[in-house]
Design an enzyme around this catalytic site. Structure first.
Site, mmCIF file in Angstrom:
data_model
loop_
_atom_site.group_PDB
_atom_site.id
_atom_site.type_symbol
_atom_site.label_atom_id
_atom_site.label_comp_id
_atom_site.label_asym_id
_atom_site.label_seq_id
_atom_site.Cartn_x
_atom_site.Cartn_y
_atom_site.Cartn_z
ATOM 1 N N LYS A 36 -27.061 -61.787 -9.085
ATOM 2 C CA LYS A 36 -26.454 -60.540 -9.030
ATOM 3 C C LYS A 36 -26.219 -59.978 -7.809
ATOM 4 O O LYS A 36 -26.676 -60.539 -6.695
ATOM 5 C CB LYS A 36 -27.325 -59.300 -9.335
ATOM 6 C CG LYS A 36 -27.049 -58.238 -10.085
ATOM 7 C CD LYS A 36 -26.624 -58.382 -11.488
ATOM 8 C CE LYS A 36 -26.184 -57.163 -11.918
ATOM 9 N NZ LYS A 36 -25.566 -57.146 -13.397
ATOM 10 N N GLY A 135 -28.377 -41.959 -20.395
ATOM 11 C CA GLY A 135 -27.421 -42.667 -19.959
ATOM 12 C C GLY A 135 -26.113 -43.024 -20.747
ATOM 13 O O GLY A 135 -26.557 -43.771 -21.690
ATOM 14 N N VAL A 136 -25.393 -42.133 -20.708
ATOM 15 C CA VAL A 136 -24.187 -42.517 -21.677
ATOM 16 C C VAL A 136 -23.140 -43.085 -21.126
ATOM 17 O O VAL A 136 -21.678 -42.441 -21.214
ATOM 18 C CB VAL A 136 -23.799 -41.438 -22.792
ATOM 19 C CG1 VAL A 136 -24.898 -41.369 -23.793
ATOM 20 C CG2 VAL A 136 -23.634 -40.186 -21.933
ATOM 21 N N GLY A 137 -23.048 -43.868 -20.197
ATOM 22 C CA GLY A 137 -21.929 -44.641 -19.566
ATOM 23 C C GLY A 137 -21.094 -45.646 -20.455
ATOM 24 O O GLY A 137 -21.007 -45.361 -21.537
ATOM 25 N N VAL A 139 -21.822 -48.749 -21.437
ATOM 26 C CA VAL A 139 -22.709 -49.241 -22.524
ATOM 27 C C VAL A 139 -23.483 -48.091 -23.369
ATOM 28 O O VAL A 139 -23.507 -48.414 -24.589
ATOM 29 C CB VAL A 139 -23.576 -50.412 -21.751
ATOM 30 C CG1 VAL A 139 -24.617 -50.921 -22.965
ATOM 31 C CG2 VAL A 139 -23.042 -51.482 -20.930
#
Length: 293
Positions: A36, A135-137, A139
């Site tokens: 990463k 979290g609704v980014g 993905v």
């Protein structure tokens, strides 16, 4: 890309992420290792072609030991600049023979895994299950849409209130303020933001049967999986359920090149992998994070 407050904070995060990617690739049997990288900066104002070309030169210097793709706050347009300086880039546009943004495949893989989760706590399908998504980014937002299509009841929250409102207006989701979301009673808590959200402060507040989401490194410490098990909460280890994206870009590295049908076939394995994790956990009386290892 994230506005880390210090290099130490960035290093702490990237080491946790790289360990997770290594485990993710191993369980998914991609044939790859895991690594990463992070860029320190505010993605809303610090992006530039020069920044990403510099990133490309850095990656190229590693001579193939590290292969990059999109993740949080990084998109295809950014990677196009990285590609100007390095050949070790995946997840570019499908039109150029690449696999595209991995986010939709990560979301699809999470839905595949969620089927195994509901089976573990005794439901027949996702239909009628109440899922709370933090979290609704790229993905998490896609997971929300797919869950609604599957007949689930969906409640969402995010630190970006504008994004929440847009999704509620478009899809009719229920919403809850980010700071109050742990008070929501649900069947599945689906963390899709940054990591370390399962900790001594949050776990006692959970009101769910299961925790299963796309966020990396959800446990602050391995011992928190024991706490979830002691509370009777099914925990889907993040690097098992969220492997769809790395599986998709990994297909690019096969001899025959990228084939979406192959990628989707491999992503279906997530269901069986989670079923095996849950089986090991039950039969050996160990938390699911140890079962996954």
């Amino acid at each position: 890309m994230w506005p880390y407050t210090s290099e130490d904070e960035a290093l702490f995060d990237v080491l946790r992420l790289s360990k997770g990617m290594t485990k993710k690739s191993a369980v998914a049997e991609t044939g790859l290792g895991g690594g990463k990288s992070v860029i320190i900066g505010d993605p809303r104002k610090d992006k530039s072609p020069e920044l990403f070309r510099a990133m490309g030169r850095f990656i190229e210097a590693l001579d193939g030991k590290y292969i990059t793709a999109e993740d949080m706050n990084i998109g295809i347009a950014d990677l196009e600049h990285v590609r100007e300086e390095s050949r070790w880039v995946t997840g570019l546009s499908v039109e150029k023979g690449s696999s595209g943004n991995p986010s939709p495949y990560t979301a699809h893989g999470c839905i595949v895994g969620l089927r195994a989760v509901v089976e573990e706590y005794g439901a027949e399908s996702l239909e009628g299950q109440h899922v709370l998504i933090q979290g609704v980014g790229a993905v998490g937002g896609r997971i929300a849409v797919l869950l609604k299509e599957a007949g689930a009841r969906v409640t969402i929250c995010d630190i970006n209130e504008k994004r929440v409102q847009e999704m509620c207006d478009e899809h009719g989701f229920e919403s809850v303020p980010e700071l109050e979301h742990l008070a929501v009673e649900c069947d599945i808590y689906c963390p899709c933001a940054r990591g370390a959200g399962l900790n001594d402060e949050t776990i006692p507040r959970l009101r769910c049967k299961a925790v299963a989401g796309c966020a990396n490194n959800q446990l602050l410490e391995p011992r928190h999986a024991v706490e979830l098990m002691n509370r009777g909460i099914v925990y889907a280890p993040d690097y098992v359920i969220n492997a769809g994206g790395i599986i998709n870009v990994g297909v690019e590295m096969t001899e025959s090149g990228y084939d979406e049908a192959v990628a989707l076939e491999w992503i279906e394995r997530i269901h069986g992998n989670l079923k095996r994790v849950f089986e090991i956990s039950r039969t050996e009386g160990i938390p699911t994070n140890k079962a996954a290892l």
